[in-house]
Design a protein around this motif. Structure first.
Motif, PDB file in Angstrom:
ATOM      1  N   GLU A 181       9.586  -2.943  -5.283  1.00 21.61           N
ATOM      2  CA  GLU A 181       8.444  -3.773  -5.660  1.00 21.61           C
ATOM      3  C   GLU A 181       8.834  -5.250  -5.691  1.00 21.61           C
ATOM      4  OE1 GLU A 181       7.074  -3.624  -9.737  1.00 21.61           O
ATOM      5  OE2 GLU A 181       4.978  -3.585  -9.061  1.00 21.61           O
ATOM      6  N   SER A 182       9.987  -5.545  -6.299  1.00 28.45           N
ATOM      7  CA  SER A 182      10.371  -6.963  -6.387  1.00 28.45           C
ATOM      8  C   SER A 182      10.741  -7.502  -5.005  1.00 28.45           C
ATOM      9  CB  SER A 182      11.517  -7.147  -7.382  1.00 28.45           C
ATOM     10  OG  SER A 182      12.729  -6.739  -6.789  1.00 28.45           O
ATOM     11  N   ARG A 183      11.288  -6.602  -4.163  1.00 25.70           N
ATOM     12  CA  ARG A 183      11.648  -7.079  -2.835  1.00 25.70           C
ATOM     13  C   ARG A 183      10.407  -7.351  -1.969  1.00 25.70           C
ATOM     14  NH1 ARG A 183      16.233  -4.245   0.503  1.00 25.70           N
ATOM     15  NH2 ARG A 183      17.113  -3.875  -1.539  1.00 25.70           N
ATOM     16  N   LEU A 184       9.372  -6.506  -2.145  1.00 30.26           N
ATOM     17  CA  LEU A 184       8.143  -6.718  -1.363  1.00 30.26           C
ATOM     18  C   LEU A 184       7.403  -7.966  -1.829  1.00 30.26           C
ATOM     19  CD1 LEU A 184       6.457  -3.238  -0.810  1.00 30.26           C
ATOM     20  CD2 LEU A 184       7.665  -4.678   0.828  1.00 30.26           C
ATOM     21  N   ARG A 185       7.427  -8.177  -3.132  1.00 29.37           N
ATOM     22  CA  ARG A 185       6.704  -9.345  -3.656  1.00 29.37           C
ATOM     23  C   ARG A 185       7.422 -10.646  -3.274  1.00 29.37           C
ATOM     24  NH1 ARG A 185       6.576  -9.159  -9.532  1.00 29.37           N
ATOM     25  NH2 ARG A 185       5.768  -7.060  -9.312  1.00 29.37           N
ATOM     26  N   LYS A 186       8.758 -10.625  -3.258  1.00 27.04           N
ATOM     27  CA  LYS A 186       9.545 -11.820  -2.934  1.00 27.04           C
ATOM     28  C   LYS A 186      10.477 -11.489  -1.773  1.00 27.04           C
ATOM     29  CE  LYS A 186      11.410 -13.416  -6.737  1.00 27.04           C
ATOM     30  NZ  LYS A 186      12.634 -13.890  -7.390  1.00 27.04           N
ATOM     31  N   GLU A 242       0.848  -1.206   0.000  1.00 22.21           N
ATOM     32  CA  GLU A 242       0.000   0.000   0.000  1.00 22.21           C
ATOM     33  C   GLU A 242       0.879   1.250   0.000  1.00 22.21           C
ATOM     34  OE1 GLU A 242      -0.470  -2.589   2.153  1.00 22.21           O
ATOM     35  OE2 GLU A 242      -2.171  -3.398   1.008  1.00 22.21           O
ATOM     36  N   GLU A 243       1.913   1.263   0.831  1.00 23.95           N
ATOM     37  CA  GLU A 243       2.821   2.405   0.871  1.00 23.95           C
ATOM     38  C   GLU A 243       3.543   2.566  -0.469  1.00 23.95           C
ATOM     39  OE1 GLU A 243       3.786   2.024   5.657  1.00 23.95           O
ATOM     40  OE2 GLU A 243       5.324   1.489   4.188  1.00 23.95           O
ATOM     41  N   LEU A 244       3.863   1.436  -1.088  1.00 27.28           N
ATOM     42  CA  LEU A 244       4.566   1.479  -2.368  1.00 27.28           C
ATOM     43  C   LEU A 244       3.663   2.098  -3.442  1.00 27.28           C
ATOM     44  CD1 LEU A 244       7.216   0.708  -3.797  1.00 27.28           C
ATOM     45  CD2 LEU A 244       6.083  -1.407  -4.507  1.00 27.28           C
ATOM     46  N   GLU A 245       2.368   1.730  -3.409  1.00 30.04           N
ATOM     47  CA  GLU A 245       1.424   2.283  -4.381  1.00 30.04           C
ATOM     48  C   GLU A 245       1.297   3.809  -4.194  1.00 30.04           C
ATOM     49  OE1 GLU A 245       0.300   1.370  -6.995  1.00 30.04           O
ATOM     50  OE2 GLU A 245      -1.476   2.573  -7.444  1.00 30.04           O
ATOM     51  N   ALA A 246       1.258   4.242  -2.937  1.00 32.24           N
ATOM     52  CA  ALA A 246       1.168   5.678  -2.649  1.00 32.24           C
ATOM     53  C   ALA A 246       2.403   6.399  -3.191  1.00 32.24           C
ATOM     54  CB  ALA A 246       1.051   5.892  -1.141  1.00 32.24           C
TER      55      ALA A 246
END
Ligand code: 2NL
Length: 335
Positions: free
Chosen positions: A76-81, A23-27
């Motif tokens: 993004e890649s770190r949050l996803r994996k 959510e923070e990343l999207e913001a």
């Protein structure tokens, strides 16, 4: 304007570091990278800048946008994996066979011997490995300086303290602590100062047995030991008893069975004789009864003893007793 681009880059770097959720990343993305975001607005502003400044500003803005884009993608890649997820189980891999241990062949042999005698009504007795001269020799009818002691080269730890050379001292302790009838086996480790070789060890396992009551005869001894041998070595073995000598029994005998490898024809295992020695036995010497306070005119009994290491070697076809103690996993996994 160049200055505010620089400042923006610093705050974008600081902000990305504090982003920990999608959510923070999207913001973050909405703030900087979308068509109505801060960077796009700066591109719009650039249009009204003096023409001479445009190339420098354009370059700086392009750099800012790719830097923010790169920081975004990395996060993004770190949050996803997450790091921890990379080490998780891959469910598509084939399973690995687990290794469970096995009982040691010596303990399997010992357990089998014990269970046969327990089923025939024998108890199991235990005693110390560190003994004294009285229990290991004197009470067993080995007088001081008698040549029979030479048969068992002994590890002495003091003038009278020694490592037991057989489990017979346990039988002395059992008889001294209870009245007849006594019917028990004594398994355990014993120690002799032998040169270690394929055929002899300085520490090994033994099982001895004892039955004392009124009217026990050599026929009882034979009946019990033959029954044991049939259960342990097989229904159709043949057997023979040959006269022998032990200080604590009279008469004494060695029990042989027909070689179960060649069925008596003669082979390497039985050294071409067709017979295997499996145990020693005899009627308890009256002097032993006197030593423990039993009246040899009233009670009689038989005793026997067998080496477990040799028995296991015979049974499993192992030609070097030392293998049982090297604990090489490739050897032990075969049993
Ligand atoms: C063998 C032979 C034997 C005994 C052990 C025994 C114990 C007491 C009294 C009388 Cl207290 N006998 N034990 C008797 C005969 C043979 O062992 O070859 N052992 C490995």
């Amino acid at each position: 304007m160049l200055e505010s681009i620089q400042q923006l880059r610093q705050s974008a770097e600081a902000e990305i570091a504090s982003v920990t959720t999608p959510e923070e990343l999207e913001a973050y993305r909405v703030k900087y990278l979308v068509r109505k975001g801060i960077i796009a607005r700066l591109f719009d502003e650039m249009k009204s800048a003096p023409a001479a400044d445009k190339p420098v500003l354009g370059k700086a803005l392009n750099e800012l946008r790719s830097a923010v884009q790169a920081m975004f993608e990395e996060k993004e890649s770190r949050l996803r994996k997450p790091e921890s997820a990379r080490a998780l189980v891959d469910l598509t891999l084939a399973g690995r066979r687990g290794f469970s241990g096995t009982r040691h062949p010596l303990m399997q042999t010992l357990d089998e011997v014990k269970s046969i005698f327990v089923r025939m009504g024998f108890g199991i007795a235990d005693g110390p490995e560190l003994e004294d001269d009285y229990h290991n020799f004197e009470a067993l009818n080995f007088p001081p300086d008698h040549p029979a002691r030479d048969m068992q080269d002994t590890f002495f730890v003091s003038r009278t303290g020694l490592l037991r050379t057989h489990t017979s001292p346990v039988q002395i302790r059992v008889m001294k602590s209870q009245k007849p009838p006594v019917r028990a086996i004594m398994p355990g480790r014993v120690f002799r100062n032998e040169a270690i070789s394929a055929r002899s060890l300085a520490a090994f396992y033994q099982v001895e047995g004892l039955y004392v009551d009124r009217g026990v005869t050599f026929a009882d001894l034979k009946g019990t030991l033959v029954s044991f041998a049939r259960q342990f070595y097989g229904r159709d073995i043949k057997y023979r008893f040959i006269p022998s000598f032990f200080p604590f029994t009279e008469p004494s005998a060695e029990m042989y069975i027909t070689c179960f490898l060649c069925k008596g024809k003669g082979c390497r295992m039985c050294k071409q004789t067709g017979w295997l020695e499996v145990l020693g036995c005899g009627m308890v010497d009256p002097n032993v009864f006197t030593a423990v306070g039993y009246d040899p005119e009233v009670v009689s009994g038989y005793a026997f003893g067998m080496g477990i290491d040799r028995t296991a070697a015979l049974l499993y076809g192992v030609d070097d007793l030392r293998l049982f103690y090297e604990n090489d996993i490739r050897f032990l996994r075969q049993f």
